[in-house]
Design a protein around this motif. Structure first.
Motif, PDB file in Angstrom:
ATOM      1  N   MET A  35       0.855  -1.185   0.000  1.00  0.00           N
ATOM      2  CA  MET A  35       0.000   0.000   0.000  1.00  0.00           C
ATOM      3  C   MET A  35       0.894   1.238   0.000  1.00  0.00           C
ATOM      4  O   MET A  35       1.657   1.457   0.940  1.00  0.00           O
ATOM      5  CB  MET A  35      -0.899   0.028   1.239  1.00  0.00           C
ATOM      6  N   THR A  36       0.799   2.040  -1.054  1.00  0.00           N
ATOM      7  CA  THR A  36       1.696   3.181  -1.208  1.00  0.00           C
ATOM      8  C   THR A  36       1.073   4.248  -2.098  1.00  0.00           C
ATOM      9  O   THR A  36       0.367   3.907  -3.059  1.00  0.00           O
ATOM     10  CB  THR A  36       3.050   2.725  -1.829  1.00  0.00           C
ATOM     11  N   PRO A  37       1.309   5.531  -1.785  1.00  0.00           N
ATOM     12  CA  PRO A  37       0.726   6.582  -2.640  1.00  0.00           C
ATOM     13  C   PRO A  37       1.241   6.532  -4.078  1.00  0.00           C
ATOM     14  O   PRO A  37       0.609   7.115  -4.960  1.00  0.00           O
ATOM     15  CB  PRO A  37       1.119   7.886  -1.947  1.00  0.00           C
TER      16      PRO A  37
ATOM     17  N   ILE B  77      -0.655  -0.533  -4.601  1.00  0.00           N
ATOM     18  CA  ILE B  77      -1.970   0.110  -4.673  1.00  0.00           C
ATOM     19  C   ILE B  77      -1.986   1.393  -3.851  1.00  0.00           C
ATOM     20  O   ILE B  77      -1.513   1.436  -2.711  1.00  0.00           O
ATOM     21  CB  ILE B  77      -3.075  -0.847  -4.157  1.00  0.00           C
ATOM     22  N   SER B  78      -2.584   2.435  -4.451  1.00  0.00           N
ATOM     23  CA  SER B  78      -2.852   3.707  -3.768  1.00  0.00           C
ATOM     24  C   SER B  78      -4.359   3.879  -3.680  1.00  0.00           C
ATOM     25  O   SER B  78      -5.092   3.447  -4.567  1.00  0.00           O
ATOM     26  CB  SER B  78      -2.242   4.856  -4.578  1.00  0.00           C
ATOM     27  N   ILE B  79      -4.837   4.518  -2.615  1.00  0.00           N
ATOM     28  CA  ILE B  79      -6.282   4.737  -2.536  1.00  0.00           C
ATOM     29  C   ILE B  79      -6.681   6.147  -2.962  1.00  0.00           C
ATOM     30  O   ILE B  79      -7.855   6.492  -2.918  1.00  0.00           O
ATOM     31  CB  ILE B  79      -6.854   4.430  -1.129  1.00  0.00           C
ATOM     32  N   GLY B  80      -5.733   6.966  -3.406  1.00  0.00           N
ATOM     33  CA  GLY B  80      -6.119   8.300  -3.872  1.00  0.00           C
ATOM     34  C   GLY B  80      -4.941   9.245  -3.881  1.00  0.00           C
ATOM     35  O   GLY B  80      -3.885   8.940  -3.318  1.00  0.00           O
TER      36      GLY B  80
ATOM     37  N   TYR C 208      -3.548  11.705  -2.365  1.00  0.00           N
ATOM     38  CA  TYR C 208      -3.278  12.443  -1.137  1.00  0.00           C
ATOM     39  C   TYR C 208      -2.381  11.541  -0.317  1.00  0.00           C
ATOM     40  O   TYR C 208      -2.289  10.341  -0.579  1.00  0.00           O
ATOM     41  CB  TYR C 208      -4.579  12.756  -0.372  1.00  0.00           C
ATOM     42  N   VAL C 209      -1.721  12.105   0.666  1.00  0.00           N
ATOM     43  CA  VAL C 209      -0.749  11.308   1.420  1.00  0.00           C
ATOM     44  C   VAL C 209      -1.265  10.991   2.823  1.00  0.00           C
ATOM     45  O   VAL C 209      -1.689  11.886   3.550  1.00  0.00           O
ATOM     46  CB  VAL C 209       0.613  12.036   1.510  1.00  0.00           C
ATOM     47  N   LEU C 210      -1.246   9.714   3.161  1.00  0.00           N
ATOM     48  CA  LEU C 210      -1.599   9.263   4.507  1.00  0.00           C
ATOM     49  C   LEU C 210      -0.321   9.050   5.296  1.00  0.00           C
ATOM     50  O   LEU C 210       0.750   8.885   4.716  1.00  0.00           O
ATOM     51  CB  LEU C 210      -2.369   7.938   4.437  1.00  0.00           C
TER      52      LEU C 210
ATOM     53  N   GLY D 298       0.397   6.464   6.930  1.00  0.00           N
ATOM     54  CA  GLY D 298       0.808   5.066   6.818  1.00  0.00           C
ATOM     55  C   GLY D 298      -0.185   4.302   5.983  1.00  0.00           C
ATOM     56  O   GLY D 298      -1.269   4.815   5.661  1.00  0.00           O
ATOM     57  N   GLY D 299       0.139   3.069   5.631  1.00  0.00           N
ATOM     58  CA  GLY D 299      -0.724   2.294   4.749  1.00  0.00           C
ATOM     59  C   GLY D 299      -1.888   1.584   5.444  1.00  0.00           C
ATOM     60  O   GLY D 299      -2.727   0.974   4.787  1.00  0.00           O
TER      61      GLY D 299
ATOM     62  N   ALA E 228      -5.441   2.608   4.513  1.00  0.00           N
ATOM     63  CA  ALA E 228      -5.644   2.200   3.118  1.00  0.00           C
ATOM     64  C   ALA E 228      -5.900   0.692   3.048  1.00  0.00           C
ATOM     65  O   ALA E 228      -6.758   0.228   2.294  1.00  0.00           O
ATOM     66  CB  ALA E 228      -4.433   2.586   2.268  1.00  0.00           C
TER      67      ALA E 228
HETATM   68 CL1  6GU Z   1      -1.826   3.147   0.158  1.00  0.00          CL
HETATM   69  N1  6GU Z   1      -0.496   4.830   1.668  1.00  0.00           N
HETATM   70  C1  6GU Z   1      -0.168   6.074   2.059  1.00  0.00           C
HETATM   71  N2  6GU Z   1       0.759   6.232   3.020  1.00  0.00           N
HETATM   72  N3  6GU Z   1      -0.697   7.171   1.547  1.00  0.00           N
HETATM   73  C2  6GU Z   1      -1.608   6.994   0.591  1.00  0.00           C
HETATM   74  C3  6GU Z   1      -2.000   5.738   0.121  1.00  0.00           C
HETATM   75  C4  6GU Z   1      -1.413   4.655   0.686  1.00  0.00           C
HETATM   76  N4  6GU Z   1      -2.914   5.897  -0.840  1.00  0.00           N
HETATM   77  C5  6GU Z   1      -3.080   7.206  -0.951  1.00  0.00           C
HETATM   78  N5  6GU Z   1      -2.307   7.872  -0.115  1.00  0.00           N
END
Ligand code: 6GU
Length: 225
Positions: free
Chosen positions: A86-88, A130-133, A135-137, A139-140, A143
């Motif tokens: 899980m990563t942006p 995979i990224s969920i959008g 923007y930056v979270l 941590g994963g 997500a």
């Molecule tokens: Cl999967 N991880 C993080 N750290 N940021 C995110 C994301 C995942 N998807 C969107 N932003």
């Protein structure tokens, strides 16, 4: 389906899978979610899992050894269809992706933290990012929770009415039409007459028109092709 989630914050994921639809999926034996604490696979006394990055710069990087040890340990017991990071900078999650993945059996999900994971883990083990959008979270984990929710509800037998996932927003690239329940009049607002008519064909036509209209105004990008 079995989903093994590798995380440095297992506590954060204790609750999301123990309610409502996902809870039922687990109780019915259709979904198993395991939380694995990455620190348990650290080889250092201090249970270190991250380190400074080569080349300098702010932010820590998740080290190779604990992740590699953890994945190798999991792979001893079963094979995995995908090992997901899980990563942006991953592929954007969408319904089509979830439909495809819901046909598979075993997943590992690796939740990133800090500046991310050592690139060699991505080269050696990760089969999908995979990224969920956009923007930056921090941590994963959150997500990963979204991934499990989106995939869990697609497993056959999880939803009460098996057809209901078929009519979701996005399943046909359309947003959902407006819905109403009792009372017939709330404040000064009435439920559209057609929905009270009992005329199923006309109701379905109305719903489709509304879905199209809503998609045109809110998400014209979905109608492009
Ligand atoms: Cl999967 N991880 C993080 N750290 N940021 C995110 C994301 C995942 N998807 C969107 N932003």
């Amino acid at each position: 389906m079995r989903i093994d989630i590798i995380t440095v914050l297992p506590d954060l994921l204790e609750s999301p899978f123990n309610h409502s639809i996902l809870k039922r999926a687990k109780e019915k034996g259709l979904l198993e979610v395991n939380l694995i604490n990455l620190r348990d696979f650290s080889t250092s006394k201090q249970k270190q899992v991250d380190d400074y990055q080569y080349g300098g710069g702010a932010g820590m990087v998740m080290m190779c050894e604990p992740i590699s040890n953890c994945i190798e340990h999991l792979k001893k017991d079963r094979s995995y269809d995908e090992i997901i990071y899980m990563t942006p900078d991953g592929e954007l999650m969408n319904q089509k992706m979830m439909n495809t993945l819901s046909l598979k059996g075993n997943f590992i999900i690796l939740c990133g933290h800090y500046k991310g994971i050592d690139e060699r883990i991505r080269q050696l083990y990760i089969t999908k990012e995979i990224s969920i959008g956009d923007y930056v979270l921090s941590g994963g984990e959150l997500a990963a929770a979204i991934f499990v929710d989106a995939i869990g509800r697609l497993l056959p037998g999880v939803l009460n009415d098996e057809t209901s996932a078929l009519f979701d927003s996005f399943q046909d690239d359309l947003l959902s039409p407006p819905v109403y329940t009792r009372p017939e009049t709330f404040k000064y607002l009435k439920v559209p007459e057609i929905l009270l008519s009992g005329h199923e064909k006309k109701i379905n036509e109305w719903r489709h028109e509304q879905a199209l209209e809503r998609t045109k105004t809110r998400r014209p990008d979905l109608l492009k092709d």
